[in-house]
Design a protein around this motif. Structure first.
Motif, mmCIF file in Angstrom:
data_model
loop_
_atom_site.group_PDB
_atom_site.id
_atom_site.type_symbol
_atom_site.label_atom_id
_atom_site.label_comp_id
_atom_site.label_asym_id
_atom_site.label_seq_id
_atom_site.Cartn_x
_atom_site.Cartn_y
_atom_site.Cartn_z
ATOM 1 N N ALA A 176 -0.861 0.891 1.771
ATOM 2 C CA ALA A 176 -0.205 1.953 0.994
ATOM 3 C C ALA A 176 0.940 1.508 0.175
ATOM 4 C CB ALA A 176 0.295 2.834 2.270
ATOM 5 N N TYR A 177 1.406 0.420 0.631
ATOM 6 C CA TYR A 177 2.777 0.040 -0.498
ATOM 7 C C TYR A 177 2.102 -0.692 -1.567
ATOM 8 C CZ TYR A 177 6.389 -2.859 -2.409
ATOM 9 O OH TYR A 177 7.407 -3.440 -3.400
ATOM 10 N N GLN A 230 4.536 9.564 5.215
ATOM 11 C CA GLN A 230 3.093 10.345 4.614
ATOM 12 C C GLN A 230 1.963 10.426 5.463
ATOM 13 O OE1 GLN A 230 2.458 8.382 0.721
ATOM 14 N NE2 GLN A 230 4.682 8.840 -0.073
ATOM 15 N N GLU A 266 11.364 2.790 0.192
ATOM 16 C CA GLU A 266 9.918 2.894 0.062
ATOM 17 C C GLU A 266 9.110 2.934 1.248
ATOM 18 O OE1 GLU A 266 8.188 3.195 -2.817
ATOM 19 O OE2 GLU A 266 9.667 3.023 -4.446
ATOM 20 N N LEU A 289 6.645 6.117 2.680
ATOM 21 C CA LEU A 289 5.342 5.687 2.706
ATOM 22 C C LEU A 289 4.701 5.929 4.176
ATOM 23 C CD1 LEU A 289 4.764 2.528 0.611
ATOM 24 C CD2 LEU A 289 3.726 4.795 0.118
ATOM 25 N N ALA A 307 1.028 2.228 -4.013
ATOM 26 C CA ALA A 307 2.195 3.017 -4.392
ATOM 27 C C ALA A 307 2.948 2.053 -5.559
ATOM 28 C CB ALA A 307 3.251 3.274 -3.475
#
Length: 203
Positions: free
Chosen positions: A108-109, A94, A87, A91, A112
């Motif tokens: 971001a995590y 990106q 993960e 991320l 997501a």
């Protein structure tokens, strides 16, 4: 330095030397110990193998080790259960060829994987809720540190911005190939993000 190997391994436990100095061994040159350099004031150490050959990509190999929580047992299992070794690099990738400040990665995590992030906040808390000895941020930073040792992500020490500035210094992250530090950075302050992604935040 540090191209992703597509594998994940446990970080070698720190060996405590006289006078509190800590050492690790480069995973690609097991014949030479490397003394850690403090990063910030929380006990985080940065390690640099200065050999220019034998790493996944040419140049130095740098990784970071973040202190473990008091209850270390089960940490690696939790990270694996959440798939953080997949993960987090995904991320970070990106954001393109840029160094990304830690808080942006955490944000971001959280977006997501909101359920997983909420579970971690419930377990470890967050400084956006209250001061704590060990937080979800430390958990994520430690996992990134583990990944940086094997080159799955790249680490750079840098200034903390915005609400994270209480740290003075903070980790920045990217993936190979290594971006230019002077021209390719995305800070927390640049993004205008808020802490509303943290369940229970009082900020």
């Amino acid at each position: 330095m540090r191209k992703s190997l597509g594998v994940v391994a446990q970080v070698t436990p720190l060996s405590v030397l006289p006078y509190g100095v800590s050492m690790q061994v480069c995973p690609f040159h097991a014949d030479e110990g490397i003394v850690g350099v403090p990063v910030g004031s929380d006990g985080t150490l940065s390690f640099t193998c200065d050999r220019t050959r034998g790493h996944p990509t040419p140049g130095l190999h740098i990784w970071v080790v973040v202190p473990a929580p008091p209850e270390l047992d089960g940490m690696s299992g939790l990270g694996a259960e959440l798939g953080l070794h997949v993960e987090l690099p995904a991320l970070i990738s990106q954001f393109g060829s840029r160094w990304v400040e830690f808080g942006v990665v955490e944000h971001a995590y959280a977006h997501a994987r909101p359920d997983d992030f909420a579970m971690l906040v419930a377990r470890y808390s967050h400084t956006a809720i209250a001061a704590s000895r060990y937080t979800v941020s430390a958990f994520i930073a430690r996992t990134l540190g583990d990944l940086s040792k094997w080159g799955n992500v790249l680490f750079h020490d840098g200034p903390a911005t915005g609400r994270w500035a209480y740290n003075s210094r903070i980790s920045w992250w990217s993936v190979a190939p290594e971006p230019d530090w002077e021209t390719a950075r995305l800070s927390w302050a640049d993004t205008g993000l808020t802490m509303d992604y943290v369940p229970g935040s009082v900020e």
